[in-house]
Enzyme design. Structure first.
Site, PDB file in Angstrom:
ATOM      1  N   ASN A   9      60.074  79.492  -1.016  1.00 16.06           N
ATOM      2  CA  ASN A   9      61.461  79.546  -0.552  1.00 16.06           C
ATOM      3  C   ASN A   9      62.343  79.782  -1.779  1.00 16.06           C
ATOM      4  O   ASN A   9      62.595  78.865  -2.552  1.00 16.06           O
ATOM      5  CB  ASN A   9      61.793  78.214   0.136  1.00 16.06           C
ATOM      6  N   TRP A  10      62.794  81.001  -1.934  1.00 15.18           N
ATOM      7  CA  TRP A  10      63.564  81.351  -3.143  1.00 15.18           C
ATOM      8  C   TRP A  10      65.000  80.837  -3.077  1.00 15.18           C
ATOM      9  O   TRP A  10      65.732  80.934  -4.047  1.00 15.18           O
ATOM     10  CB  TRP A  10      63.558  82.868  -3.357  1.00 15.18           C
ATOM     11  N   LYS A  11      65.399  80.348  -1.914  1.00 20.57           N
ATOM     12  CA  LYS A  11      66.771  79.844  -1.724  1.00 20.57           C
ATOM     13  C   LYS A  11      67.786  80.904  -2.164  1.00 20.57           C
ATOM     14  O   LYS A  11      67.532  82.087  -2.007  1.00 20.57           O
ATOM     15  CB  LYS A  11      66.942  78.500  -2.448  1.00 20.57           C
ATOM     16  N   SER A 213      59.198  69.284  -4.430  1.00 21.60           N
ATOM     17  CA  SER A 213      58.747  69.168  -5.822  1.00 21.60           C
ATOM     18  C   SER A 213      57.251  69.441  -6.008  1.00 21.60           C
ATOM     19  O   SER A 213      56.605  68.810  -6.846  1.00 21.60           O
ATOM     20  CB  SER A 213      59.134  67.807  -6.413  1.00 21.60           C
ATOM     21  N   GLY A 234      59.892  75.359  -3.365  1.00 22.35           N
ATOM     22  CA  GLY A 234      61.210  75.838  -3.775  1.00 22.35           C
ATOM     23  C   GLY A 234      61.201  76.271  -5.232  1.00 22.35           C
ATOM     24  O   GLY A 234      60.778  77.377  -5.565  1.00 22.35           O
ATOM     25  N   GLY A 235      61.633  75.386  -6.121  1.00 27.01           N
ATOM     26  CA  GLY A 235      61.792  75.712  -7.541  1.00 27.01           C
ATOM     27  C   GLY A 235      60.592  76.413  -8.156  1.00 27.01           C
ATOM     28  O   GLY A 235      60.738  77.418  -8.869  1.00 27.01           O
TER      29      GLY A 235
HETATM   30  P1  PGA Z   1      61.444  72.191  -4.237  1.00 28.16           P
HETATM   31  O1  PGA Z   1      62.052  72.675  -2.845  1.00 28.16           O
HETATM   32  O2  PGA Z   1      60.028  72.683  -4.296  1.00 28.16           O
HETATM   33  O3  PGA Z   1      62.325  72.815  -5.276  1.00 28.16           O
HETATM   34  O4  PGA Z   1      61.507  70.693  -4.235  1.00 28.16           O
HETATM   35  C1  PGA Z   1      61.270  72.657  -1.679  1.00 28.16           C
HETATM   36  C2  PGA Z   1      62.060  73.199  -0.530  1.00 28.16           C
HETATM   37  O5  PGA Z   1      63.276  72.978  -0.486  1.00 28.16           O
HETATM   38  O6  PGA Z   1      61.508  73.870   0.353  1.00 28.16           O
END
Ligand code: PGA
Length: 252
Positions: A9-11, A213, A234-235
């Site tokens: 998920n690149w947001k 995370s 995400g990150g």
């Molecule tokens: P994160 O985000 O891996 O940066 O914690 C996960 C997500 O929001 O899907």
């Protein structure tokens, strides 16, 4: 056997040019990894460019949102058939959308049903806040999110759903849940809630990811758990080596 699925998920990150270059680097390494479904979810403006890049690979493309209406006067929204032009997957009900953009279990439900009409695979996010976790309400919260979010979903399509269990306190904080704790939420609450809706057999077929995370370093801990079928990342999905390591760890 459930095939694990890892989605990035690149947001709200990456211009079209940056997305093209990240997708190019990722696809070179990801295409060699078998036994896991791989999905990239860039922002809307980059979908066309990234879909062209992924042509002929086994890497899927996903959007981060969609609207449930087919078309019309909904300024700023993207219709399900527009998403389906490029994507096979769509993330629905991410906690950031619930927290910042007013999404509710009811809008999640409309989006899930609209996605299925267009043969998209929804990745539906559920998870409790820190406060809910600390007051012992995790089970109650995820059960409600599943039962309302997936109400009236066509049972014939339910086996194709993907659920992402993402405790809100673990997202972007560097404070992941433990594999054991996450597995217990899936075993005790999420899969039973799916069984209540669709029956035990279908519930067993539905893939449930962990998210929050996840990194190249901790991925193995999650994928060693029997209920966890991959990750929503995400990150670390913006870092080639990390995302490749996570995908490798998930491969069966
Ligand atoms: P994160 O985000 O891996 O940066 O914690 C996960 C997500 O929001 O899907």
């Amino acid at each position: 056997m459930r095939i694990p699925i890892v989605a990035g998920n690149w947001k709200m990150n990456k211009t079209v040019e940056e997305a093209r270059s990240l997708a190019f680097e990722l696809s070179r390494k990801l295409r060699e990894i078998e036994g896991v479904e791989k999905v990239l979810c860039p922002p809307f403006p980059a979908l066309l460019a990234v879909s062209a890049l992924l042509q002929g690979t086994d890497i899927g493309l996903g959007a981060q949102n969609l609207h449930w209406e087919e078309k019309g006067a909904f300024t700023g929204e993207v219709a399900p058939n527009m998403v389906a032009e490029f994507c096979k997957y769509v993330i629905i009900g991410h906690s950031e959308r619930r927290a910042y953009f007013g999404e509710t279990d009811e809008t999640v439900n409309k989006k899930v049903r609209a996605a299925l009409v267009h043969d998209l695979t929804p990745i539906i996010c559920v998870g409790e806040s820190l406060d809910e976790n600390e007051s012992g309400r995790t089970g109650e919260v995820v059960r409600r999110q599943i039962s309302l979010g997936l109400a009236d979903v066509n049972p014939a399509k339910a086996a194709g759903l993907v659920i992402a269990y993402e405790p809100v306190w673990a997202i972007g904080t560097g404070r992941a849940s433990s594999g054991e704790n996450a597995n217990a939420v899936l075993a005790d609450h999420i899969r039973p809630a799916l069984a209540d809706l669709f029956g035990a057999e279908t519930a067993q077929a539905i893939r449930i990811q962990y998210g929050g995370s996840v990194t190249g370093a901790n991925a193995v801990e999650f994928f060693g758990q029997p209920e966890i079928d991959g990750a929503l990342v995400g990150g670390a999905s913006l870092k080639v080596d990390d995302f490749v390591a996570i995908t490798q760890a998930a491969a069966k």
